[in-house]
Design an enzyme around this catalytic site. Structure first.
Site: not given
Ligand code: SF4
Length: 507
Positions: A46, A72, A149-150, A292
């Site tokens: 996200c 995302g 986000n998380g 990444y």
């Protein structure tokens, strides 16, 4: 009311419908279907963006989300506060450019206001339109929106408690737990106090952006600082973003990264910051963001991602030299680490696989032959480079091993004499519970096979991973062990969790 137009089954990413509009009082839906291609690689988790009071708030948020698309691809949404007590939103399934058009943006933007946006990959809860964010609620006639986000590791426990006390959940997202706690505490105080009381209860990884119907934009980062969240400024208008690459696209200047546990409130008084009285002694920024997830043109906590990846490649070359004709990545995986590896080892760098940049997610793949086509269309070899050569492939990670195995087989089929693989991070042996989509050990090939077994399984001549020590040293960060989460490599989790946690634990 939300109506489902239909369901397209592919390899795990389902239910692609185009966006729908709603304000905090009404919902209108438009739908269409898409399909997708997936590969056995880790999925991003996200991205969030926010801007305070700008005449083109929705359009700038659209550009921000465009820059954050890599974080995302399942759904996206934008919410705008421009009129008293209301928030106008547009959300949908699929990619940002499929969900929004100019009319959508103008409709929710009106004459301008404050906006927040979200791109989602589901790490908790189903991939469907109901779970698309920003998530908007109303309380006593006022609307609030949140984008997350998380991953909250105690959301399922808190959800049970809240439901026992009468709360009714609309989604299967962990983020909704935060909103329930926020609204519950809003009864007793102002917005900031309600946020502070809510974050005391939640545990895990979170970088939130919130929007109030008054147009305040609020950023919240968890005390461990797992996920990035940065503050920027665009011609006097403050912006928040998961990554700095979004600032570049909207031409905002970077101001600073939020500290772990910090809350920033952006309103007519400017930016107010509230920091924890007793910050934690260690930080836990996800080191996999550098390896990444994040875009190479982003800078996180003062470290540029591109340069970090090159440094990881250089360290990998120091630890695992092998003679070969050339070093290659499979674009875009491992590109920058491969450059670093080639520089350090003195072995020539080649782009022996060419990526087709025009492959969309929209072609149908109902038969085996079509699925094979889907693999081949994305990457095509430069055959003349490969035949009879000894090759070092640089990969940024191996999760399930299926993608790596296919790639090695492709080089063998093209006549490669020897194939060595070097991985620019340590083996993933432990699941991630903080927002990355490998949440069980069974999904991790390095957790179930020895290095020798894995070398054989992948069809390699040699295989070497970067060491944990080498990864930390290459980060160039002082006391790196006290600054990064590396739990998926060594199993030392910064935040405890119970055995009930899973992607589907919210129902
Ligand atoms: Fe990142 Fe791994 Fe920690 Fe998850 S467990 S937050 S992927 S470093």
């Amino acid at each position: 009311m939300i109506e489902k137009a239909g369901l397209i089954e592919d390899c795990g990413m389902k239910n692609f419908w185009k966006g729908y509009d709603y304000c905090s009082e009404i919902s209108i839906q438009q739908q269409s279907q898409q399909n997708c291609l997936c590969s056995g690689v880790p999925k991003e988790e996200c991205g969030v963006f926010g801007i305070y009071r700008h005449p083109e708030a929705a359009q700038l948020t659209y550009f921000g989300l465009y820059a954050l698309q890599h974080r995302g691809q399942e759904s996206a949404g934008i919410s705008v506060a421009r009129e008293k007590d209301k928030i106008f939103s547009h959300k949908g399934m699929g990619l940002v450019h499929d969900i929004f058009d100019m009319e959508d943006l103008k409709r929710i933007e009106g004459g301008g206001g404050s906006a927040i946006g979200h791109v989602r990959y589901s790490t908790t809860g189903d991939s469907n339109l109901t779970n698309a964010q920003p998530f908007v609620v109303q309380h006593r006639g006022r609307a609030y929106a949140v984008a997350h986000n998380g991953n909250l590791v105690n959301a399922h426990i808190l959800k049970n408690e809240l439901e026992e006390n009468g709360s009714i959940f609309q989604t299967t997202m962990d983020s909704e737990v935060f909103l329930h706690l926020f609204i519950k505490n809003l009864k007793q105080g102002n917005v900031i106090q309600a946020i502070q009381k809510a974050v005391v209860k939640i545990e895990g990884a979170y970088s939130f952006v919130l929007l109030t119907c008054k147009g305040e934009v609020i950023g919240v980062k968890d005390p461990h600082g797992f996920r990035p969240l940065a503050l920027g400024k665009l011609n006097g208008h403050y912006v928040l973003s998961s990554e700095t690459c979004a600032f570049d696209l909207v031409q905002a200047e970077f101001v600073r990264e939020l500290d772990p546990g910090e809350i920033v409130i952006i309103n007519e008084d400017g930016v107010q910051s509230i920091k924890p009285e007793k910050p934690l002694e260690t930080r836990s920024l996800c080191i996999f963001e550098y390896i990444y997830f994040a875009r190479p043109d982003s800078t996180i906590c003062g470290k540029n991602v591109y340069q970090m990846r090159k440094a990881l490649g250089r360290q990998l070359a120091k630890e695992s030299h092998v003679d070969a004709d050339f070093v290659m990545p499979f674009p875009d995986s491992g590109n920058y680490s491969a450059i670093g590896y080639a520089e350090e080892s003195g072995i020539q760098f080649e782009m022996a696989m060419i990526r087709n940049h025009y492959v969309g997610r929209s072609f149908i793949q109902p038969t085996q032959s079509m699925r094979d086509f889907a693999v081949r269309v994305k990457l095509n070899p430069v055959r003349e480079l490969i035949k009879g050569k000894e090759i070092i492939i640089i990969e940024d990670s191996i999760i399930r091993g299926t993608t790596a195995r296919t790639r090695v087989q492709a080089l063998r089929n093209l006549g490669a004499k020897k194939v060595h693989m070097r991985i620019s991070c340590p083996p993933h042996r432990f699941p991630c519970y903080y927002g990355i989509d490998f949440s069980t050990k069974g999904e991790l090939v390095a957790a179930t096979k020895t290095q020798m077994e894995l070398t054989h399984f992948l069809g390699l001549d040699t295989l070497h991973y970067l060491s944990i020590e080498g990864m930390l040293e290459a980060s160039g960060v002082e006391n790196p062990a006290d600054n990064f989460c590396k739990a998926c490599f060594d199993g030392s989790y910064p935040v405890a969790f119970d055995s009930g946690i899973s992607k589907k634990c919210m129902g």
